[in-house]
Design a protein around this motif. Structure first.
Motif, PDB file in Angstrom:
ATOM      1  N   GLN A  66       8.036  72.256  42.566  1.00 36.63           N
ATOM      2  CA  GLN A  66       8.533  71.013  41.967  1.00 36.63           C
ATOM      3  C   GLN A  66       9.790  70.522  42.699  1.00 36.63           C
ATOM      4  OE1 GLN A  66       7.321  69.041  39.303  1.00 36.63           O
ATOM      5  NE2 GLN A  66       5.523  70.254  39.836  1.00 36.63           N
ATOM      6  N   PHE A  67      10.704  71.439  43.009  1.00 36.48           N
ATOM      7  CA  PHE A  67      11.920  71.074  43.737  1.00 36.48           C
ATOM      8  C   PHE A  67      11.581  70.466  45.099  1.00 36.48           C
ATOM      9  CE2 PHE A  67      14.976  72.328  47.031  1.00 36.48           C
ATOM     10  CZ  PHE A  67      16.071  71.573  46.628  1.00 36.48           C
ATOM     11  N   LEU A  68      10.678  71.141  45.826  1.00 37.67           N
ATOM     12  CA  LEU A  68      10.300  70.627  47.147  1.00 37.67           C
ATOM     13  C   LEU A  68       9.629  69.257  47.046  1.00 37.67           C
ATOM     14  CD1 LEU A  68       8.802  73.532  49.286  1.00 37.67           C
ATOM     15  CD2 LEU A  68      10.914  72.270  49.661  1.00 37.67           C
ATOM     16  N   GLU A  69       8.621  69.183  46.192  1.00 40.90           N
ATOM     17  CA  GLU A  69       7.796  67.989  46.123  1.00 40.90           C
ATOM     18  C   GLU A  69       8.524  66.774  45.559  1.00 40.90           C
ATOM     19  OE1 GLU A  69       3.511  67.045  44.206  1.00 40.90           O
ATOM     20  OE2 GLU A  69       3.842  69.131  44.851  1.00 40.90           O
ATOM     21  N   HIS A  70       9.328  66.992  44.532  1.00 39.87           N
ATOM     22  CA  HIS A  70       9.932  65.858  43.827  1.00 39.87           C
ATOM     23  C   HIS A  70      11.389  65.597  44.199  1.00 39.87           C
ATOM     24  CE1 HIS A  70       6.377  65.342  41.410  1.00 39.87           C
ATOM     25  NE2 HIS A  70       6.363  66.640  41.196  1.00 39.87           N
ATOM     26  N   LEU A  82      13.482  67.535  47.413  1.00 44.30           N
ATOM     27  CA  LEU A  82      13.868  67.695  48.815  1.00 44.30           C
ATOM     28  C   LEU A  82      12.984  66.900  49.770  1.00 44.30           C
ATOM     29  CD1 LEU A  82      15.949  69.015  50.622  1.00 44.30           C
ATOM     30  CD2 LEU A  82      14.444  71.005  50.796  1.00 44.30           C
ATOM     31  N   MET A  83      11.676  66.895  49.542  1.00 41.60           N
ATOM     32  CA  MET A  83      10.771  66.194  50.455  1.00 41.60           C
ATOM     33  C   MET A  83      10.918  64.676  50.365  1.00 41.60           C
ATOM     34  SD  MET A  83       7.451  68.660  50.120  1.00 41.60           S
ATOM     35  CE  MET A  83       6.495  68.090  51.516  1.00 41.60           C
ATOM     36  N   ARG A  84      11.647  64.195  49.379  1.00 40.90           N
ATOM     37  CA  ARG A  84      11.878  62.757  49.236  1.00 40.90           C
ATOM     38  C   ARG A  84      13.180  62.308  49.900  1.00 40.90           C
ATOM     39  NH1 ARG A  84       9.339  61.125  43.403  1.00 40.90           N
ATOM     40  NH2 ARG A  84       7.384  62.205  43.756  1.00 40.90           N
ATOM     41  N   VAL A  85      13.920  63.264  50.432  1.00 37.93           N
ATOM     42  CA  VAL A  85      15.159  62.917  51.141  1.00 37.93           C
ATOM     43  C   VAL A  85      14.771  62.356  52.505  1.00 37.93           C
ATOM     44  CG1 VAL A  85      17.292  63.812  52.165  1.00 37.93           C
ATOM     45  CG2 VAL A  85      16.523  64.676  49.934  1.00 37.93           C
ATOM     46  N   PRO A  86      15.197  61.136  52.830  1.00 31.84           N
ATOM     47  CA  PRO A  86      14.846  60.568  54.131  1.00 31.84           C
ATOM     48  C   PRO A  86      15.569  61.291  55.270  1.00 31.84           C
ATOM     49  CG  PRO A  86      16.049  58.966  52.769  1.00 31.84           C
ATOM     50  CD  PRO A  86      15.936  60.226  51.994  1.00 31.84           C
ATOM     51  N   GLY A  87      14.942  61.273  56.433  1.00 33.80           N
ATOM     52  CA  GLY A  87      15.588  61.800  57.625  1.00 33.80           C
ATOM     53  C   GLY A  87      15.278  63.248  57.949  1.00 33.80           C
ATOM     54  N   ILE A  88      14.380  63.880  57.190  1.00 31.35           N
ATOM     55  CA  ILE A  88      14.023  65.273  57.476  1.00 31.35           C
ATOM     56  C   ILE A  88      12.836  65.288  58.431  1.00 31.35           C
ATOM     57  CG2 ILE A  88      13.129  67.427  56.522  1.00 31.35           C
ATOM     58  CD1 ILE A  88      14.665  66.796  53.947  1.00 31.35           C
ATOM     59  N   ARG A  89      12.981  65.985  59.536  1.00 32.58           N
ATOM     60  CA  ARG A  89      11.890  66.134  60.502  1.00 32.58           C
ATOM     61  C   ARG A  89      11.028  67.344  60.152  1.00 32.58           C
ATOM     62  NH1 ARG A  89      13.967  66.206  66.169  1.00 32.58           N
ATOM     63  NH2 ARG A  89      13.758  63.969  65.926  1.00 32.58           N
ATOM     64  N   ASN A  90      11.675  68.455  59.784  1.00 29.59           N
ATOM     65  CA  ASN A  90      10.944  69.704  59.588  1.00 29.59           C
ATOM     66  C   ASN A  90      11.725  70.592  58.629  1.00 29.59           C
ATOM     67  OD1 ASN A  90       9.226  71.859  59.876  1.00 29.59           O
ATOM     68  ND2 ASN A  90       9.696  72.237  62.020  1.00 29.59           N
ATOM     69  N   MET A  91      10.990  71.416  57.871  1.00 29.18           N
ATOM     70  CA  MET A  91      11.618  72.388  56.967  1.00 29.18           C
ATOM     71  C   MET A  91      10.878  73.710  57.076  1.00 29.18           C
ATOM     72  SD  MET A  91      12.376  70.416  53.409  1.00 29.18           S
ATOM     73  CE  MET A  91      10.709  69.833  53.195  1.00 29.18           C
ATOM     74  N   ARG A  92      11.613  74.783  56.892  1.00 26.69           N
ATOM     75  CA  ARG A  92      11.006  76.112  56.879  1.00 26.69           C
ATOM     76  C   ARG A  92      11.703  76.912  55.772  1.00 26.69           C
ATOM     77  NH1 ARG A  92      10.168  77.658  62.506  1.00 26.69           N
ATOM     78  NH2 ARG A  92       8.110  76.808  62.212  1.00 26.69           N
ATOM     79  N   SER A  93      10.916  77.497  54.876  1.00 30.61           N
ATOM     80  CA  SER A  93      11.468  78.238  53.734  1.00 30.61           C
ATOM     81  C   SER A  93      11.291  79.734  53.923  1.00 30.61           C
ATOM     82  CB  SER A  93      10.755  77.827  52.438  1.00 30.61           C
ATOM     83  OG  SER A  93      10.917  76.449  52.212  1.00 30.61           O
ATOM     84  N   ASN A  94      12.297  80.484  53.504  1.00 32.01           N
ATOM     85  CA  ASN A  94      12.252  81.945  53.496  1.00 32.01           C
ATOM     86  C   ASN A  94      12.721  82.415  52.129  1.00 32.01           C
ATOM     87  OD1 ASN A  94      11.716  82.775  56.427  1.00 32.01           O
ATOM     88  ND2 ASN A  94      13.355  81.278  56.625  1.00 32.01           N
ATOM     89  N   PHE A  95      11.912  83.256  51.502  1.00 28.15           N
ATOM     90  CA  PHE A  95      12.243  83.772  50.180  1.00 28.15           C
ATOM     91  C   PHE A  95      12.987  85.092  50.313  1.00 28.15           C
ATOM     92  CE2 PHE A  95       8.946  80.799  49.395  1.00 28.15           C
ATOM     93  CZ  PHE A  95       9.185  80.300  48.126  1.00 28.15           C
ATOM     94  N   ALA A  96      14.076  85.214  49.583  1.00 29.25           N
ATOM     95  CA  ALA A  96      14.817  86.470  49.559  1.00 29.25           C
ATOM     96  C   ALA A  96      14.056  87.434  48.647  1.00 29.25           C
ATOM     97  CB  ALA A  96      16.232  86.253  49.034  1.00 29.25           C
ATOM     98  N   LEU A  97      13.730  88.597  49.171  1.00 31.47           N
ATOM     99  CA  LEU A  97      13.045  89.604  48.358  1.00 31.47           C
ATOM    100  C   LEU A  97      14.028  90.341  47.466  1.00 31.47           C
ATOM    101  CD1 LEU A  97      10.654  91.109  51.052  1.00 31.47           C
ATOM    102  CD2 LEU A  97      10.136  89.400  49.286  1.00 31.47           C
TER     103      LEU A  97
END
Length: 152
Positions: A118-122, A124-139
Motif C-alpha cells: 500500500q505504501f509503495l503503490e499509493h 512512494l510510486m506517485r512521487v514524480p521524478g523517480i527513475r528506479n527503486m530497489r527494496s531490501n527487507f531487514a531480516l
C-alpha cells in the motif's frame, strides 16, 4: 564545546529524563552552571530535542525496509521536490542523500507486506521524478544505536 559539555551530552543520551540535579552531579557541576550549559546546548542546536525510544515490534511495526531510489534528475530542484514529498510520509523514518549508483536511501517501517505494498503503490510510486527503486527487507536488526559516540 568543552569536556563538560560533552559529558552533559553523553549523560543525556543515556537518560534524557535526568533531573538537572542528577545531571549536575554526574558531570561534576553545581545545578545552576549545569542548567546554563544545558540551555546553551539546546539554543545552539547541539541538543535538538527529547523523545521516548519505542520498540517498533511492540507497537505493530515489525517490518523495516530499505529502499534505494534513483532519481531522474540529480539537480537541486529534483532532490528538493523528492524530499518535500517523502517528508509527509509517516512510514519514512530516515531519508539520506547518497553517493554512488543510488541517489536516495530510505528506511521505512510498516506492519506487514500488505502495508508495504500500500505504501509503495499509493504513496512512494506517485512521487514524480523517480527513475528506479530497489527494496531490501531487514531480516533482523543486529545493532541499533541511538547514542552517538561523543568524543572526549
Amino acid at each position: 564545546m568543552d569536556a563538560i559539555d560533552r559529558r552533559i551530552i553523553a549523560a543525556l543520551q543515556r537518560d534524557g529524563r535526568m533531573t538537572i540535579a542528577d545531571l549536575a552531579e554526574t558531570v561534576g557541576l553545581s545545578p545552576t552552571p549545569c542548567a546554563r550549559r544545558l540551555d546553551r546546548l539546546q539554543s545552539d542546536g547541539v541538543i535538538t530535542g527529547y523523545a521516548a525510544r519505542v520498540d517498533p515490534h511492540k507497537i505493530g511495526l515489525p517490518v523495516s525496509v530499505f529502499i534505494s531510489v534513483e532519481l531522474e534528475q540529480q539537480a537541486k530542484g529534483g532532490i528538493e521536490a523528492f524530499e518535500r514529498a517523502v517528508r509527509g510520509f509517516d512510514e519514512v523514518m530516515e531519508c539520506h542523500l547518497m553517493t554512488g549508483s543510488r541517489d536516495i536511501l530510505l528506511r521505512v517501517v510498516v506492519a506487514d507486506l500488505a502495508a508495504f505494498d500500500q505504501f509503495l503503490e499509493h504513496r512512494l510510486m506517485r512521487v514524480p521524478g523517480i527513475r528506479n527503486m530497489r527494496s531490501n527487507f531487514a531480516l533482523r536488526t543486529m545493532i541499533s544505536r541511538d547514542v552517538l559516540p561523543v568524543p572526549t
